[in-house]
Design an enzyme around this catalytic site. Structure first.
Site, short mmCIF file in Angstrom:
data_model
loop_
_atom_site.label_atom_id
_atom_site.label_comp_id
_atom_site.label_asym_id
_atom_site.label_seq_id
_atom_site.Cartn_x
_atom_site.Cartn_y
_atom_site.Cartn_z
N LYS A 1 39.93 50.39 33.63
CA LYS A 1 40.87 49.41 34.17
C LYS A 1 42.27 49.79 33.69
O LYS A 1 42.43 50.18 32.52
CB LYS A 1 40.48 48.01 33.69
CG LYS A 1 41.34 46.89 34.25
CD LYS A 1 40.86 45.52 33.76
CE LYS A 1 41.66 44.39 34.39
NZ LYS A 1 41.20 43.06 33.93
N SER B 1 40.30 39.60 37.62
CA SER B 1 41.32 40.61 37.78
C SER B 1 40.79 42.04 37.80
O SER B 1 41.50 42.94 38.28
CB SER B 1 42.38 40.48 36.69
OG SER B 1 41.84 40.81 35.44
N SER C 1 37.51 37.57 34.32
CA SER C 1 37.98 38.77 35.00
C SER C 1 37.02 39.97 35.00
O SER C 1 37.27 40.93 35.72
CB SER C 1 39.32 39.21 34.42
OG SER C 1 40.35 38.44 34.95
#
Lengths: 95, 483
Positions: B76, B151, B175
């Site tokens: 990420k 997210s 997330s």
């Protein structure tokens, strides 16, 4: 709770956040509705409840006061917007 | 090769069925072919990947391989990666080449993973749909009209489309788990403090926790083994031995007590999603678990409390982006205040601005007690609900999200309706508990996620329960068509 434009301007100034005047109505609407959501907390009596700052109740760890980091100024300043002679440059603060 | 799990790929590499270079090329080709559609990567690093793959092949040959040596991996874009752009999904950091590695990144590097690139995400991890990214929306591979969740939406979409066998994620209010649910993969948020936060760009420091996003629970255990552990550079890292998370995957669930919080099955839950969750609970009964109804009476307060605590911490953390030391700087500032205001005003998107303003408001003079202190007190009540529940049960089960993936554009006009997507995930962050989402069916061809929440540091039990479920169901083996 309904916020006024002056509330948003004050908060944006405290956060040093430039807000485009065209976006102001949207921010007033959205922040007011977030505050309405948050205000659901008021229905609960929390008089005798201890605030919880951290999910795991442990004492802050301390370490010996020794130098552990090496000087990496050049590497860090290589990604800065504006530097000169090892200093970060900003607009003049004092005349 | 791309259909194999991390466990299978590791075995294949060590048996010499294929090399890491071959494997890496195969995944890079898949990214090249499919990511124009999905937009799940912000940065792809083919040269680095192939270099790391050759090194991994040498290490395998020398019999020095770990279970992750030579396995392609995507981070990420919130994890700092030395020499590689680390944007956090923001214009603010579009030009930020990290001068150091996050602890998670260096740990996985030493285990021998191959970095394919950095995945797309909501800006500064603030969002539940990946629509707040400066780099554009990510598409859900199950239906490209749908959001992947957020997210960690890029990581979830990339794993679901098998553009990478595994990705890292971070979870502040759901997330990792919510995008895992919406994309039909497995995502684990460990106990707060289990995985180092050093070099993981901070959003809300008392809630943020990194974890693995994989196709199976077995893979999540393998990756967590390399991610978890004490880090003296993270002031809230927990100094506690790391067990072998792969060791208890096959433990019997006979007599395991699973609590179903009645508040997680109320009118807010889509009824078809509820049916899929009920069916998965029946599987657990067949596996020998005992199902108990429980109550977490303060559940309805989790979202309101979170939207004080998280923005307050965010407004503090994001004050470091000032246009002076790194990141975006506005053109020709008139004075220092203009430099701060315009650099931040131009660098941050709308959702980030909203949360900075909300947090600043909650912390400002005259409002602190009414908002921040009040929220910290309710956080205690929410945490106590779990403490009481775990006196009687071993695990909590319920839906990860109230519905399957919603359409792109459906909720981004109304922040509060977006916030409610995390209604079942946020409480675990407020309490600091570990939780996992695993695939548990489909509704209108979009995946459903089952959430399991465990007691502190009981990741092994969570992974075992998830693995046992994946032995008797095959939801985790379904693939989105066209990818």
């Amino acid at each position: 709770m309904s916020l006024q434009q002056s509330d948003i301007e004050k908060v944006a100034h405290l956060a040093r956040l430039g807000i485009d005047p065209a976006d102001m109505p949207e921010h007033i609407k959205n922040l007011s509705s977030i505050l309405d959501l948050v205000d659901q907390m008021n229905a609960v009596d929390t008089e005798s409840v201890m605030p919880m700052a951290h999910p795991v109740d442990t004492a802050q760890r301390l370490r010996p006061d020794e130098v552990t980091e090496t000087d990496q100024r050049e590497q860090f300043q290589a990604i800065a917007p504006q530097v000169e002679a090892g200093l970060y440059l900003v607009p003049k603060v004092m005349e | 090769m791309h259909d194999k799990t991390v466990a299978q790929l590791g075995a294949g590499l060590r048996n010499g069925e294929f090399s890491s270079v071959e494997l890496t090329r195969a995944f890079l080709e898949r990214i090249e072919k499919h990511d124009k559609t999905l937009n799940s990567f912000i940065t792809v690093t083919p040269e680095l990947a192939l270099e790391q793959a050759s090194a991994a092949d040498a290490r395998i040959k020398a019999n020095e391989a770990t279970p992750l040596t030579g396995i392609p991996f995507a981070h990420k874009d919130i994890f700092c990666t030395q020499g590689i752009r680390t944007s956090c999904g923001s214009k603010m950091l579009d030009n930020f080449i990290s001068p150091y590695d996050a602890t998670v990144v260096s740990q996985l590097k030493s285990a021998g993973i191959v970095t394919l690139g950095k995945t797309n995400m909501d800006e500064f991890a603030m969002g539940s749909s990946n629509e707040t990214s400066y780099y554009g929306t990510v598409k859900n591979p199950w239906d490209t009209n749908a959001v992947p969740g957020g997210s960690s939406g890029g990581s979830a979409a990339a794993v679901a489309a098998r553009l990478t066998p595994v990705a890292s994620g971070t979870d502040t209010g759901g997330s990792i788990r919510q995008p895992a649910a919406l994309c039909g993969i497995t995502g684990l948020k460990p106990t707060y403090g289990r995985v180092s936060r050093y070099g993981m760009i901070a959003f809300a420091s008392s809630l943020d926790q990194g974890g693995p996003m994989t196709r199976t629970a077995e893979d999540a255990a393998i990756v967590l083994n390399a991610m978890a552990g004490f880090d003296e550079r993270d002031s809230t890292s927990i100094d506690k031995p790391v067990p072998d998370y792969s060791a208890h995957l096959n433990d019997s669930l006979e007599g395991l007590k699973i609590g179903l919080p009645k508040e997680y099955f109320d009118e807010g839950l889509d009824s078809a999603v509820g049916d899929a969750i009920d069916a998965s609970i029946k599987e657990y009964q067949k596996l020998g678990a005992e199902i108990v109804e429980i109550s977490l009476p303060n559940t309805h307060l989790a979202v309101p409390t979170y939207y004080v605590v998280a923005p307050a911490e965010c407004s503090t953390n994001l004050s470091r982006f000032d246009g002076v030391r790194y990141g975006h700087r506005c053109d020709s500032p008139k004075n220092l205040e203009d430099l701060y205001k315009r650099s931040r005003g131009e660098g941050f998107g709308d959702e980030v601005k909203r949360r900075i303003m909300m947090g600043t408001y909650a912390l400002s003079s005259g409002y602190y007690d009414a908002y921040y202190l009040k929220a910290q007190k309710i956080r205690r009540l929410i945490s106590d609900d779990f403490r009481k529940a775990f006196e009687k049960i071993d695990l909590i089960a319920g839906p990860t999200a109230p519905s399957v993936a919603f359409n792109i554009g459906e909720k981004n006009e109304d922040p509060v309706s977006m916030y409610l997507s995390d209604i079942y995930t946020i409480a675990a962050n407020l309490a600091g508990l570990p939780a996992i989402s695993i695939p548990a069916g489909f509704v209108t061809d979009r995946p459903v996620g089952l959430q399991l929440i465990g007691n502190y540091f009981e990741e092994a039990r969570l992974l075992g329960a998830a693995h046992q479920y994946q032995q008797v169901t095959d939801w985790h083996n379904h693939h989105p068509e066209g990818f």
